[in-house]
Design a protein around this motif. Structure first.
Motif, short mmCIF file in Angstrom:
data_model
loop_
_atom_site.label_atom_id
_atom_site.label_comp_id
_atom_site.label_asym_id
_atom_site.label_seq_id
_atom_site.Cartn_x
_atom_site.Cartn_y
_atom_site.Cartn_z
N ASP A 177 -2.21 -8.25 12.87
CA ASP A 177 -0.77 -8.24 12.68
C ASP A 177 -0.41 -8.65 11.25
OD1 ASP A 177 1.86 -7.85 13.95
OD2 ASP A 177 2.13 -9.99 13.57
N GLY A 178 -1.14 -9.66 10.73
CA GLY A 178 -0.91 -10.08 9.35
C GLY A 178 -1.26 -9.00 8.35
N LEU A 179 -2.36 -8.31 8.59
CA LEU A 179 -2.77 -7.23 7.68
C LEU A 179 -1.79 -6.05 7.75
CD1 LEU A 179 -6.63 -7.26 8.30
CD2 LEU A 179 -5.39 -8.16 6.31
N ASP A 180 -1.30 -5.76 8.95
CA ASP A 180 -0.31 -4.69 9.08
C ASP A 180 0.97 -5.05 8.33
OD1 ASP A 180 -2.08 -3.28 10.65
OD2 ASP A 180 -1.14 -3.83 12.55
N LEU A 181 1.35 -6.31 8.43
CA LEU A 181 2.55 -6.77 7.74
C LEU A 181 2.35 -6.71 6.22
CD1 LEU A 181 5.18 -7.74 9.04
CD2 LEU A 181 4.44 -10.10 8.62
N ALA A 182 1.15 -7.07 5.79
CA ALA A 182 0.85 -7.00 4.35
C ALA A 182 0.98 -5.57 3.84
CB ALA A 182 -0.55 -7.54 4.10
N ARG A 238 2.77 -3.20 5.12
CA ARG A 238 4.18 -2.80 5.18
C ARG A 238 4.95 -3.34 3.98
NH1 ARG A 238 8.77 -5.03 9.14
NH2 ARG A 238 10.40 -3.50 8.69
N TYR A 239 4.62 -4.56 3.58
CA TYR A 239 5.33 -5.17 2.46
C TYR A 239 4.72 -4.83 1.10
CZ TYR A 239 7.86 -8.10 5.85
OH TYR A 239 8.65 -8.55 6.87
N GLY A 240 3.59 -4.12 1.11
CA GLY A 240 3.00 -3.68 -0.14
C GLY A 240 2.07 -4.68 -0.79
N PHE A 241 1.18 -5.31 0.01
CA PHE A 241 0.21 -6.27 -0.53
C PHE A 241 -1.21 -5.80 -0.25
CE2 PHE A 241 3.84 -9.18 0.29
CZ PHE A 241 3.95 -9.77 -0.96
N ASP A 242 -2.09 -6.02 -1.20
CA ASP A 242 -3.52 -5.97 -0.97
C ASP A 242 -3.97 -7.38 -0.63
OD1 ASP A 242 -3.81 -3.25 -1.56
OD2 ASP A 242 -3.96 -3.65 -3.73
N ALA A 259 -6.07 -14.06 -0.89
CA ALA A 259 -5.02 -13.92 -1.90
C ALA A 259 -4.31 -12.58 -1.76
CB ALA A 259 -5.63 -14.05 -3.30
N LEU A 260 -3.00 -12.58 -1.99
CA LEU A 260 -2.18 -11.37 -1.89
C LEU A 260 -1.87 -10.84 -3.28
CD1 LEU A 260 0.44 -12.47 0.82
CD2 LEU A 260 -1.80 -11.41 1.17
N THR A 261 -1.99 -9.52 -3.42
CA THR A 261 -1.65 -8.87 -4.68
C THR A 261 -0.68 -7.73 -4.39
OG1 THR A 261 -3.87 -9.33 -5.56
CG2 THR A 261 -2.54 -7.69 -6.71
N PRO A 262 0.56 -7.78 -4.95
CA PRO A 262 1.52 -6.68 -4.73
C PRO A 262 0.97 -5.37 -5.28
CG PRO A 262 2.62 -8.62 -5.63
CD PRO A 262 1.15 -8.88 -5.75
N ASN A 263 1.08 -4.30 -4.49
CA ASN A 263 0.57 -3.00 -4.96
C ASN A 263 1.66 -1.94 -5.06
OD1 ASN A 263 1.04 -2.07 -2.32
ND2 ASN A 263 -1.06 -2.53 -1.69
N GLY A 264 2.89 -2.31 -4.68
CA GLY A 264 4.02 -1.40 -4.84
C GLY A 264 4.06 -0.25 -3.86
N SER A 265 3.23 -0.27 -2.83
CA SER A 265 3.17 0.87 -1.90
C SER A 265 3.84 0.58 -0.56
CB SER A 265 1.71 1.25 -1.66
OG SER A 265 1.02 0.19 -1.00
N GLY A 266 4.49 -0.56 -0.43
CA GLY A 266 5.09 -0.91 0.86
C GLY A 266 6.32 -0.07 1.17
N VAL A 282 9.06 -1.44 2.55
CA VAL A 282 10.20 -2.34 2.57
C VAL A 282 10.60 -2.66 1.14
CG1 VAL A 282 11.04 -4.62 3.26
CG2 VAL A 282 9.48 -3.36 4.76
N PRO A 283 11.83 -2.36 0.72
CA PRO A 283 12.24 -2.66 -0.65
C PRO A 283 12.04 -4.13 -0.98
CG PRO A 283 13.86 -1.28 0.43
CD PRO A 283 12.88 -1.69 1.49
N GLU A 284 11.47 -4.37 -2.14
CA GLU A 284 11.19 -5.73 -2.60
C GLU A 284 10.39 -6.52 -1.56
OE1 GLU A 284 14.71 -7.71 -3.94
OE2 GLU A 284 15.02 -6.28 -5.57
N GLY A 285 9.42 -5.82 -0.91
CA GLY A 285 8.58 -6.47 0.10
C GLY A 285 7.76 -7.61 -0.44
N HIS A 286 7.55 -7.62 -1.78
CA HIS A 286 6.75 -8.69 -2.37
C HIS A 286 7.38 -10.06 -2.17
CE1 HIS A 286 9.70 -7.56 -5.47
NE2 HIS A 286 9.61 -8.83 -5.89
N ARG A 287 8.66 -10.09 -1.81
CA ARG A 287 9.32 -11.37 -1.58
C ARG A 287 8.85 -12.03 -0.28
NH1 ARG A 287 13.89 -12.16 -4.72
NH2 ARG A 287 14.58 -10.33 -5.93
N TYR A 288 8.16 -11.26 0.54
CA TYR A 288 7.76 -11.77 1.85
C TYR A 288 6.31 -12.22 1.89
CZ TYR A 288 12.10 -9.47 3.17
OH TYR A 288 13.42 -9.09 3.26
N GLY A 289 5.77 -12.55 0.75
CA GLY A 289 4.38 -12.97 0.69
C GLY A 289 4.09 -14.21 1.53
#
Length: 421
Positions: A97-102, A104-108, A115-122, A124-131
């Motif tokens: 569930d955590g990986l699916d959420l990652a 969706r929000y655009g994280f590797d 560690a989470l790295t934003p990849n811009g592919s999510g 959800v707009p501005e999904g990186h805010r949900y790290g």
């Protein structure tokens, strides 16, 4: 420390296979023990009365004890492996569930460090805010897996040191009992601490309906008291008719299983203990006095501990303190029996003598009362009782012992549903 990569690659089916193997070995050992008693030790008692025969009888008795002790310990090993299997399955669901959420929000997600790295592919707009939300769920999955791994390893090391134990009572009451507690503690460790209700809600939703049901059965007190669990789930656990609180019954039972302060002097207190728990969880007295043939309750004198009145029947009704009487009273007054496979925490189990082996208990008589306090994911009932004092012991694990000591038993499960108020 367990990593995300390790948890993803874990194969719980291997541990389940090992658990099944140990359980089969335990059953074979129990059968060998029975064979000795039926085909060796018994006939020796009758036909071999000389010194050689008595020596042979003694050796066979020691062999049977060794096999029985080994079976009890092997059942303990199977319990621990069952707990590890299910706990890792829970953790893998949380992780996924955590990986699916990652995603969706655009994280590797780094498989070693988390560690989470934003990849811009999510999506959800501005999904990186949900790290923080993603990290909390991943951390929870690793915490669940880590606690199960540690508890299983510690308990298996303890059990590995019991190869010289030949006393069946020690093997059953100490080592198998500890293994049973460890299994349930692993399931308890799979539940978030409740400090973050949003995390609890996300975790609960990540579980399959079957896993949710398993946790309601194995840990009802924890689930019912957790912020973030749906109110409907809590109400279901406590009882939808409002007659009494099933969760409180389980909680009280597990807190007072070794409390002699609730005892009635001079009696076997297994049924008195169950009645005390029912009353503490909301079941009201029935009848105006303790001599009522269809009443249930204690008198003021009984509550004050004036035990000298007991011999006159003044402290409690017969249904309060007698196993057969409580069983019959409940079934006359709204409650009903359910199949063993449908037992759940808050039910009462009654032991009925099914054989004529015990000269002190008439065949067909209900002689013992206990409370269902958990049911494990594989369907094993764990019960708690008083006189003798036992906490969350395994019905399956103790079956061989009970049959040997008391004869074959019928287990009757009663779902308490009072109809007099």
């Amino acid at each position: 420390m367990v990593t995300i990569a390790q948890l993803k690659q874990a194969n719980p089916a291997m541990w389940q296979s090992a658990a099944d193997g140990w359980l089969n070995l335990a059953k074979e050992s129990e059968q060998a023990c029975n064979d000795i008693h039926d085909q060796g030790r018994g006939p020796l008692d009758e036909h071999w009365q000389d010194r050689v025969g008595q020596a042979a009888r003694g050796q066979l008795a020691r062999d049977a004890d060794t096999l029985e002790a080994g079976a009890d310990i092997m059942r303990g090993v199977a319990m621990v492996l069952d707990g590890l299997t299910t706990s890792i399955e829970y953790a893998q669901r949380t992780l996924q569930d955590g990986l699916d959420l990652a995603a969706r929000y655009g994280f590797d997600v780094d498989g070693q460090t988390g560690a989470l790295t934003p990849n811009g592919s999510g999506d959800v707009p501005e999904g990186h805010r949900y790290g923080a939300e993603v990290s909390a769920l991943l951390d929870e999955a690793l915490r669940q897996a880590g606690q199960a791994d540690r508890k299983a390893a510690d308990e298996l090391r303890r059990l590995a040191g019991t190869t010289g134990v030949t006393d069946p009572d020690v093997a059953l009451n100490r080592y198998q009992g500890e293994a049973s507690q460890t299994e349930l503690s692993m399931y308890r460790g799979d539940i978030p601490d409740g400090s973050d209700p949003a995390l609890v809600s996300e975790w609960w939703d990540s579980l399959t309906p079957q896993q949710q049901e398993q946790l309601k059965l194995s840990n009802p007190v924890e689930i019912a008291g957790l912020d973030g669990i749906p109110d409907g789930v809590k109400q279901e656990l406590r009882g939808t008719d409002g007659k009494f609180d099933r969760v409180e019954f389980v909680r009280w039972t597990m807190e007072h299983w070794d409390d002699d302060n609730v005892d009635i002097d001079g009696e076997n207190n297994c049924t008195n203990f169950a009645s005390e728990g029912l009353h503490h969880s909301g079941v009201q007295y029935k009848g105006w006095n303790t001599l009522d043939d269809d009443g249930w309750g204690k008198s003021t004198a009984g509550g004050w501990g004036w035990d000298w009145l007991d011999r006159n029947g003044h402290t409690h009704t017969n249904s309060w303190g007698g196993a057969q009487n409580l069983h019959d009273f409940l079934n006359r007054n709204g409650s009903h029996e359910v199949p063993l496979s449908q037992a759940k925490p808050g039910d009462i189990i009654f032991f009925e003598e099914a054989s004529d082996q015990n000269e002190h208990i008439k065949q067909g008589t209900i002689h013992h009362t206990a409370v269902v306090t958990a049911v494990t994911p594989d369907g094993d009932i764990r019960y708690t009782q008083h006189s003798d004092q036992r906490l969350n012991v395994s019905l399956n694990g103790r079956e061989h012992h009970e049959t040997t000591a008391e004869g074959q038993q019928n287990i009757r499960v009663v779902r308490v549903e009072p109809n007099w108020y």
